[in-house]
Design a protein around this motif. Sequence first.
Motif, mmCIF file in Angstrom:
data_model
loop_
_atom_site.group_PDB
_atom_site.id
_atom_site.type_symbol
_atom_site.label_atom_id
_atom_site.label_comp_id
_atom_site.label_asym_id
_atom_site.label_seq_id
_atom_site.Cartn_x
_atom_site.Cartn_y
_atom_site.Cartn_z
ATOM 1 N N LEU A 12 0.803 -1.013 0.134
ATOM 2 C CA LEU A 12 0.019 0.023 0.037
ATOM 3 C C LEU A 12 0.922 1.072 0.013
ATOM 4 N N ASP A 13 2.029 1.308 0.713
ATOM 5 C CA ASP A 13 2.460 2.483 0.922
ATOM 6 C C ASP A 13 3.425 2.673 -0.467
ATOM 7 N N ALA A 14 3.820 1.465 -0.917
ATOM 8 C CA ALA A 14 4.655 1.767 -2.288
ATOM 9 C C ALA A 14 3.339 2.525 -3.299
ATOM 10 N N LEU A 15 2.236 2.001 -3.305
ATOM 11 C CA LEU A 15 1.164 2.434 -4.317
ATOM 12 C C LEU A 15 0.931 4.024 -3.735
ATOM 13 N N LEU A 16 0.811 4.492 -2.541
ATOM 14 C CA LEU A 16 0.619 5.819 -2.318
ATOM 15 C C LEU A 16 1.697 6.626 -2.623
ATOM 16 N N ASP A 17 2.753 6.142 -3.003
ATOM 17 C CA ASP A 17 4.090 6.695 -3.195
ATOM 18 C C ASP A 17 4.115 7.407 -4.617
ATOM 19 N N GLN A 18 3.033 6.585 -5.483
ATOM 20 C CA GLN A 18 2.896 6.978 -6.953
ATOM 21 C C GLN A 18 1.953 7.982 -7.254
ATOM 22 N N VAL A 19 1.121 8.577 -6.102
ATOM 23 C CA VAL A 19 0.235 9.307 -6.227
ATOM 24 C C VAL A 19 0.636 10.897 -6.908
ATOM 25 N N SER A 20 0.093 11.382 -7.858
ATOM 26 C CA SER A 20 0.682 12.522 -8.552
ATOM 27 C C SER A 20 -0.072 13.744 -8.366
ATOM 28 N N ALA A 403 -5.961 4.229 0.162
ATOM 29 C CA ALA A 403 -5.792 3.260 0.989
ATOM 30 C C ALA A 403 -7.174 2.471 1.426
ATOM 31 N N ALA A 404 -8.259 3.116 1.204
ATOM 32 C CA ALA A 404 -9.324 2.390 1.775
ATOM 33 C C ALA A 404 -9.811 1.428 0.618
#
Length: 423
Positions: A12-20, A403-404
């Motif tokens: 999840l954290d790796a995914l959140l880091d990709q938010v632009s 995240a949800a």
Amino acid sequence: MTSSPAPPLAGLDALLDQVSGERMAATVATLAGVTFTGRRVGSPGGAAAADWLTDLLAETGVAVTRDSFAVGNVPQVYAPPAVSWQHAGGVVPLVFGRDVAVHLASADRGQPVRAGLAVAGYGDPAGRWLLVPAGMSLFDAYAHADGAAGLLLARGVDADGWHYTMLAGPNPGPLPVLSIEPGLHQRMTASARRADGDGDAILSAATPIRRIEVTATNLHARYRTAVPGGLDLLLTAHYDGVGDHPGLRQPAAADNGSGVAVICEAARLLAAAMPDGTGLSVALLDAEETGALGSARHARRLTDAGERPVVVNVDGAGHLNTAAAVEAGGPAYGLLAVLDQAARHVRLPLAAGPVASDNRRYAAAGLAAVGVGAGMAGYHSPADTAERVERATLSAVCRLIIAAVWLAGAAPATLSSLIGDER
């Protein structure tokens, strides 16, 4: 009794880091541009926005389907109302959008009506523009308006001094009706009482507003199909706005270009990250501003087909103050628990509050639905510009949604609860 282990959060954290935030801000700026003319349902700008969003979703490798439907009785101000006030020996032109706006209850008068001013409930109303006193309803004003030229109602403006535009509201009545900025309404009322029929308080105004039937278009994209009985997630946002007026741009950036940008970004990142068997789809909805008609249609089509997705709707992700507002409806207790867990993980405070948007239509159809809103500047006015949409707010809300959804897919049992879901 042993509890289920918490899902691992590294993915999840790796995914959140990709938010632009930059990518979402670019989406907002495009949707708020001149090309799309405020995106009123059925307008050329609204149709152009639907085409552009279809291409934007298709770039993520998903097939987009379009569902068109008729929407009737959509109000359209088709010309500036050209209002001027004569008093104290001079003529003052009133500024459309700031001093004055055309009320939804107004009859269509394309040519200016010039008449003296009077106060509703005092003296002979015949042939006069009547200033409606504070506390008198429109319904009661009609009772005092026999033979009147029209009605003038005080209505507040926003912090930027603009009247806000609505598309859903009362049907046209028998008289022209204008909304007047409250301070100006008070000054006009004082002028009318001083003049008391001597011809020195006169208003000239047109009310060019008509009702039209248009075609709206919902956009649907399914990224993943749920296994039978599996969790199916639907992310939604409305892309329509209240539309430009003649000579008056209303960009509709925060409402709801920001929500569309968040949903598109979240879906793009989640599509390849969800576990097999979990469904994920997006609906970009039209005609929210005319009574959430696009979501009402979509909810009905879902339930008629026996589909029961869990719905997350975003309306307004432009200006976060202290917390994002969350409104839940339908059997959404479990969904709220996951949203709370997600908010704690991304450190975004949540507060129960009204999110009067498409989420209510899905909830009314019996689906678990939450609406998320994080504020906007310049609601339904020319002040709703792309420059006022905060990238940090776009990113915060997008991280919350990702995240949800990720947590729900990783531990779908958390969406079931015997407390709150069975009512």
